[in-house]
Design an enzyme around this catalytic site. Structure first.
Site, PDB file in Angstrom:
ATOM      1  CG  ASP A   1      28.270   4.872  25.161  1.00 34.42           C
ATOM      2  OD1 ASP A   1      28.690   5.045  26.757  1.00 34.42           O
ATOM      3  OD2 ASP A   1      28.575   4.478  24.481  1.00 34.42           O
TER       4      ASP A   1
ATOM      5  CG  LEU B   1       9.053  14.902  28.205  1.00 36.33           C
ATOM      6  CD1 LEU B   1       8.955  14.774  26.834  1.00 36.33           C
ATOM      7  CD2 LEU B   1      10.347  15.389  28.861  1.00 36.33           C
TER       8      LEU B   1
ATOM      9  CG  HIS C   1      29.352   8.297  35.295  1.00 31.24           C
ATOM     10  ND1 HIS C   1      28.984   7.721  34.271  1.00 31.24           N
ATOM     11  CD2 HIS C   1      30.043   7.404  35.969  1.00 31.24           C
ATOM     12  CE1 HIS C   1      29.505   6.703  33.863  1.00 31.24           C
ATOM     13  NE2 HIS C   1      30.076   6.324  34.859  1.00 31.24           N
TER      14      HIS C   1
HETATM   15  C1  IPE Z   1      24.865   1.532  26.838  1.00 34.50           C
HETATM   16  O1  IPE Z   1      26.385   1.891  27.203  1.00 34.50           O
HETATM   17  C2  IPE Z   1      24.314   1.752  28.294  1.00 34.50           C
HETATM   18  C3  IPE Z   1      23.942   3.204  28.908  1.00 34.50           C
HETATM   19  C4  IPE Z   1      24.275   4.258  28.110  1.00 34.50           C
HETATM   20  C5  IPE Z   1      23.185   3.309  30.123  1.00 34.50           C
HETATM   21  P1  IPE Z   1      27.599   0.898  27.446  1.00 34.50           P
HETATM   22  O2  IPE Z   1      28.679   1.888  27.481  1.00 34.50           O
HETATM   23  O3  IPE Z   1      27.325   0.186  28.580  1.00 34.50           O
HETATM   24  O4  IPE Z   1      27.539   0.152  26.295  1.00 34.50           O
HETATM   25  P2  IPE Z   1      28.699  -0.766  25.602  1.00 34.50           P
HETATM   26  O5  IPE Z   1      29.254  -1.545  26.699  1.00 34.50           O
HETATM   27  O6  IPE Z   1      29.735   0.304  25.033  1.00 34.50           O
HETATM   28  O7  IPE Z   1      28.092  -1.564  24.546  1.00 34.50           O
HETATM   29  C1  IPE Z   2      27.478   6.031  29.592  1.00 30.55           C
HETATM   30  O1  IPE Z   2      28.842   6.263  29.639  1.00 30.55           O
HETATM   31  C2  IPE Z   2      26.923   5.757  31.014  1.00 30.55           C
HETATM   32  C3  IPE Z   2      26.665   4.566  31.501  1.00 30.55           C
HETATM   33  C4  IPE Z   2      26.816   3.399  30.901  1.00 30.55           C
HETATM   34  C5  IPE Z   2      26.042   4.356  32.990  1.00 30.55           C
HETATM   35  P1  IPE Z   2      30.277   5.343  29.859  1.00 30.55           P
HETATM   36  O2  IPE Z   2      30.284   5.197  31.216  1.00 30.55           O
HETATM   37  O3  IPE Z   2      29.575   3.968  29.080  1.00 30.55           O
HETATM   38  O4  IPE Z   2      31.161   5.935  29.103  1.00 30.55           O
HETATM   39  P2  IPE Z   2      32.352   5.258  28.087  1.00 30.55           P
HETATM   40  O5  IPE Z   2      31.462   4.675  26.983  1.00 30.55           O
HETATM   41  O6  IPE Z   2      33.105   4.445  28.988  1.00 30.55           O
HETATM   42  O7  IPE Z   2      33.097   6.566  27.632  1.00 30.55           O
HETATM   43 MG    MG Z   3      29.844   3.524  27.401  1.00 32.47          MG
END
Ligand code: IPE
Ligand code: IPE
Ligand code: MG
Length: 243
Positions: free
Chosen positions: A23, A134, A40
């Site tokens: 995240d 792995l 990303h």
């Molecule tokens: C969880 O992160 C999903 C992934 C890392 C793929 P999100 O960014 O979607 O989660 P919330 O919305 O903060 O709970």
């Molecule tokens: C995690 O990073 C990746 C996915 C959920 C696909 P985010 O896109 O949720 O990044 P933040 O949480 O907005 O910083």
């Molecule tokens: Mg996120």
């Protein structure tokens, strides 16, 4: 569910299975006045660091939360970009994954993904199926509650067909009907970006998992962060409800 209370300290220093909620990609980009998409892209590089760390530490199972069932509600431009990245990396990395002895596995409702990505997923699964260094499980379009509902539906069908009676259902049977069947439960779950929640990831499987929350944003994640989290894991006392 395999919970084995042990008479000794219980903690193996190296976890067998590490799961990561990757995240913070968007925040990493916004901090640099870049588009979220750049975050990303950089996040994909951090996956290499996690793999390097697993290799160094001898971790056998790595499960990465790459796209949740709820992430479909993001703007279409962001979704398309993420799909483009999956497509790009699946194609580019297939040989390197084979050479590194990594078996690639997927959980989630992948039927919602573009068809060419579904084909790449099948190819990755088939071409890496005999690897055993792995097991890398990618959670794509994954939601734990939907996974549990799927298991309940499958069990319900078996009851309806007269193959099963409700009293036969136990924890092991439920676990065998989840998409993670065959994987050990995660020993260690890491979430980056400072958020401290599961966001619908492996709810059943994390019953006795140790959680480590890191402030680092996923694109900045380095193998040292994994090593540090594993160090923290090694200092925990896993008791499984026993004394
Ligand atoms: C969880 O992160 C999903 C992934 C890392 C793929 P999100 O960014 O979607 O989660 P919330 O919305 O903060 O709970
Ligand atoms: C995690 O990073 C990746 C996915 C959920 C696909 P985010 O896109 O949720 O990044 P933040 O949480 O907005 O910083
Ligand atoms: Mg996120």
């Amino acid at each position: 569910m395999t919970v084995v209370p042990s008479a000794d300290t219980g903690a193996t220093i190296i976890p067998e299975h590490v799961a990561i909620i990757m995240d913070g990609n968007g925040r990493w980009a916004v901090k640099r006045s870049l588009k979220r998409l750049r975050g990303h892209e950089q996040g994909a590089e951090a996956v290499r660091e996690a793999l390097k760390g697993c290799n160094e530490l001898g971790i056998r199972y790595l499960t990465l939360f790459a796209f949740s069932s709820e992430n479909w509600s993001r703007p279409v431009e962001e979704i398309n970009h993420l799909m483009g990245l999956f497509r790009f990396f699946f194609k580019k990395e297939i040989k390197a994954l084979c050479d590194a002895g990594i078996r690639v596995n997927f959980i989630g409702n992948t039927s919602k993904l573009p068809e060419d990505i579904q084909e790449l997923i099948e190819e990755l699964k088939v071409r890496t199926k005999d690897n055993n260094k792995l097991v890398l499980t990618l959670a794509l379009s994954y939601g734990s509650q939907a996974e549990i509902v799927g298991a309940m539906q499958a069990l319900g069908e078996k009851i309806k067909a007269g193959e099963l009676s409700p009293g036969d259902i136990d924890e092991d049977m439920v676990a065998r009907h989840l998409e993670t069947t065959g994987l050990p439960e995660p020993d260690l779950l890491i979430r980056t970006s400072g958020e401290q929640r599961l966001s619908n990831f492996l709810l059943w499987q994390c019953a006795y998992t140790e959680f480590v929350f890191l402030d680092v944003l996923w694109p900045d994640f380095k193998k040292q962060d994994l090593i540090a989290a594993v160090g923290e894991y090694g200092s925990r006392s896993r008791r499984y409800g026993a004394l």
